[in-house]
Each structure stands twice: as structure tokens, then as C-alpha cells.
Scaffold this motif. Structure first.
Motif, PDB file in Angstrom:
ATOM      1  N   ALA A  18       0.823  -1.195  -0.063  1.00 43.58           N
ATOM      2  CA  ALA A  18       0.141  -0.024  -0.132  1.00 43.58           C
ATOM      3  C   ALA A  18       0.906   1.391  -0.225  1.00 43.58           C
ATOM      4  O   ALA A  18       0.323   2.272  -0.786  1.00 43.58           O
ATOM      5  N   GLU A  21       2.354   2.185  -3.540  1.00 40.20           N
ATOM      6  CA  GLU A  21       1.388   2.516  -4.271  1.00 40.20           C
ATOM      7  C   GLU A  21       1.154   4.031  -4.011  1.00 40.20           C
ATOM      8  O   GLU A  21       0.438   4.403  -5.293  1.00 40.20           O
ATOM      9  N   ASP A  22       1.342   4.577  -3.042  1.00 38.17           N
ATOM     10  CA  ASP A  22       0.875   5.676  -2.590  1.00 38.17           C
ATOM     11  C   ASP A  22       2.063   6.725  -2.522  1.00 38.17           C
ATOM     12  O   ASP A  22       2.903   6.672  -1.509  1.00 38.17           O
ATOM     13  N   GLU A  23       1.988   7.188  -3.660  1.00 33.16           N
ATOM     14  CA  GLU A  23       3.254   8.385  -4.000  1.00 33.16           C
ATOM     15  C   GLU A  23       3.389   9.297  -2.976  1.00 33.16           C
ATOM     16  O   GLU A  23       4.538   9.868  -2.721  1.00 33.16           O
ATOM     17  N   ASP A  24       2.398   9.964  -2.117  1.00 33.37           N
ATOM     18  CA  ASP A  24       2.188  10.825  -1.253  1.00 33.37           C
ATOM     19  C   ASP A  24       2.670  10.463   0.384  1.00 33.37           C
ATOM     20  O   ASP A  24       2.886  11.138   1.145  1.00 33.37           O
ATOM     21  N   PHE A  25       2.664   9.062   0.376  1.00 36.51           N
ATOM     22  CA  PHE A  25       2.801   8.640   1.636  1.00 36.51           C
ATOM     23  C   PHE A  25       4.022   8.557   1.992  1.00 36.51           C
ATOM     24  O   PHE A  25       5.051   7.836   1.153  1.00 36.51           O
ATOM     25  N   ARG A  75      -5.360   0.753   5.637  1.00 31.71           N
ATOM     26  CA  ARG A  75      -5.674   1.934   5.042  1.00 31.71           C
ATOM     27  C   ARG A  75      -6.307   2.868   6.018  1.00 31.71           C
ATOM     28  O   ARG A  75      -5.958   3.851   5.819  1.00 31.71           O
ATOM     29  N   LYS A  82      -0.488   9.645   7.855  1.00 35.28           N
ATOM     30  CA  LYS A  82      -0.504  10.742   6.886  1.00 35.28           C
ATOM     31  C   LYS A  82      -0.799  12.005   7.452  1.00 35.28           C
ATOM     32  O   LYS A  82       0.082  13.080   7.410  1.00 35.28           O
TER      33      LYS A  82
END
Ligand SMILES: [Zn+2]
Length: 93
Positions: A18, A21-25, A75, A82
């Protein structure tokens, strides 16, 4: 033989997926472990005894309900971490 928390291994593996896949994380160790800790506190542990070095089945081969619960918990934890990373703008790798 080893005693292992099957749920922990599933959460670790899904968290990596996960986060990738999450560039902002923020992918630092601290944030990754915070996500895992939060998610694991939501889930009931499941301990199993395995031979040393035994590899668990891949995530996509696991029971559907187990997988669904893991995804929801990770999630949710990612949203919390975040919004409130436990560090400043610098990353603690
Ligand atoms: Zn971080």
C-alpha cells in the motif's frame, strides 16, 4: 519451530504494498511501523506454529475475510499516520 503472528505478517506485507502504491505517503521506517502498529491494534492476532523459515502463502492466496480486514485496518492507519506523522519534515530512515 517458530511461533509467529500470522496477522502481523499479513499486515507487514500489505503495508509495504500500500505504501509503495501511494506516492504521497512518507515511506520512512517510522511511518511504516506506525501504520503497522495502528493496524495490528485493530486486528485480533492469530498465532501459528511453523517450521523455521516457513514462508506464508502470498496475500492473494489468503482467506478473503482476513484479507479484507487487513486492507481496511492498514488503509485506516495510513490516513491517521499521513495526517499526524511522528516526525517533522525530515525523514527518519
Ligand atoms: Zn515518515
Amino acid at each position: 519451530m517458530d511461533i509467529r503472528n500470522f496477522v502481523e505478517e499479513g499486515v507487514a506485507s500489505y503495508t509495504d504494498e500500500a505504501i509503495a502504491e501511494d506516492e504521497d505517503f512518507c515511506g520512512c521506517t517510522r511511518c511504516r511501523l506506525d501504520v503497522m502498529a495502528l493496524a495490528l491494534n485493530e486486528l485480533k492476532p492469530k498465532y501459528v506454529v511453523t517450521p523455521k523459515g516457513y514462508a506464508f502463502a502470498r496475500m492473494d492466496q489468503l482467506e478473503a475475510q482476513f484479507l479484507a480486514d487487513t486492507i481496511v485496518a492498514v488503509r485506516k492507519a495510513m490516513v491517521v499516520v499521513k495526517e499526524n506523522p511522528r516526525h517533522g519534515p525530515e525523514r527518519n530512515r
